[in-house]
Design an enzyme around this catalytic site. Structure first.
Site, mmCIF file in Angstrom:
data_model
loop_
_atom_site.group_PDB
_atom_site.id
_atom_site.type_symbol
_atom_site.label_atom_id
_atom_site.label_comp_id
_atom_site.label_asym_id
_atom_site.label_seq_id
_atom_site.Cartn_x
_atom_site.Cartn_y
_atom_site.Cartn_z
ATOM 1 C CB VAL A 15 -0.974 0.040 1.199
ATOM 2 C CG1 VAL A 15 -1.978 -1.088 1.118
ATOM 3 C CG2 VAL A 15 -0.222 0.014 2.521
ATOM 4 N N GLY A 16 2.176 1.099 0.051
ATOM 5 C CA GLY A 16 3.064 2.257 0.009
ATOM 6 C C GLY A 16 3.661 2.630 1.347
ATOM 7 C CE LYS A 34 9.832 -4.031 6.745
ATOM 8 N NZ LYS A 34 8.590 -3.562 6.115
#
Length: 222
Positions: A15-16, A34
């Site tokens: 979804v970006g 991350k």
């Protein structure tokens, strides 16, 4: 006062989230982490993507390496089946103790209910783990696609955050993709705070426009 932690999650995969995270890192001059990266057999990883995005900009973040880096493009729980020497535990994810005066963007893996551990902990549990392990304010931003299907996915995500007791930690939603005023208007009618609408970007001019859509960090209620 220590700087906030912004946890970026999504209503779905692709979804970006990484592009949005890069925008936030650049606009707010944040560091980036991350915690759990998957899919490295077919991709260089989101940390590299953020690095490349920021390399020609005004701010180069400190990039903390993933705690877990797995090869298969699957949720962390399933990716571990192919690398059984890994056994992810929530306690493995310790927030960086250095640079606490710099905002930190943490990008989750997939959506809010993505399975992470063999104990069936999901992204929600990871966020709660971070909230309870730091005195820094932890705030959530949800990235949603702009087009068909986003109403169901976004409202379910927000409902889950509410049921998990995390709505007070949620800043709102960034809608990514070709502008869809109708979907945004309906989400707002349901009480979703739309922080920004970011169109598809293919040029430097597009990225400049996208950065202009992101509100200033100081203008948000942290």
């Amino acid at each position: 006062m220590t700087a906030p932690i912004i946890f970026v999650t999504g209503t779905d995969t692709d979804v970006g989230k990484t592009f949005t995270s890069a925008l936030l890192v650049s606009k707010w001059q944040c560091d980036y982490w991350k915690p759990a990266q998957t899919g490295l057999e077919s991709d260089t990883g989101d940390t590299k993507t953020v690095h490349d995005f920021c390399s020609s900009g005004r701010h180069m973040p400190h990039l903390f390496p993933p705690r877990y880096a797995l090869q298969k493009p699957l949720c962390p729980l399933e990716a571990m089946d192919f690398e059984p020497h890994h056994d992810i535990q929530l306690s493995d994810f310790q927030l960086p103790e250095e640079r606490i005066n710099t905002p930190l963007v943490i990008e989750g893996a997939g959506g809010i209910y993505v399975p992470i551990t063999r104990g069936l902990h999901v992204t929600t549990d990871l966020i709660k783990h971070f909230i309870t392990s730091t005195s820094r304010p932890v705030r959530i931003i949800v990235v949603a696609r702009s087009g068909l299907g986003t109403l169901n996915h976004t409202l379910l995500t927000m409902e889950h955050l509410k049921n998990a007791g995390l709505l007070s930690h949620t800043l709102g939603c960034i809608v990514n993709g070709q502008k869809n005023p109708g979907n945004v208007a309906i989400l707002e009618r349901y009480g979703v705070s739309i922080l920004a609408q970011v169109d598809h970007c293919s040029t430097k001019e597009d990225i400049t426009l996208a950065l202009g859509q992101i509100p200033e960090l100081a203008d948000l209620s942290l």
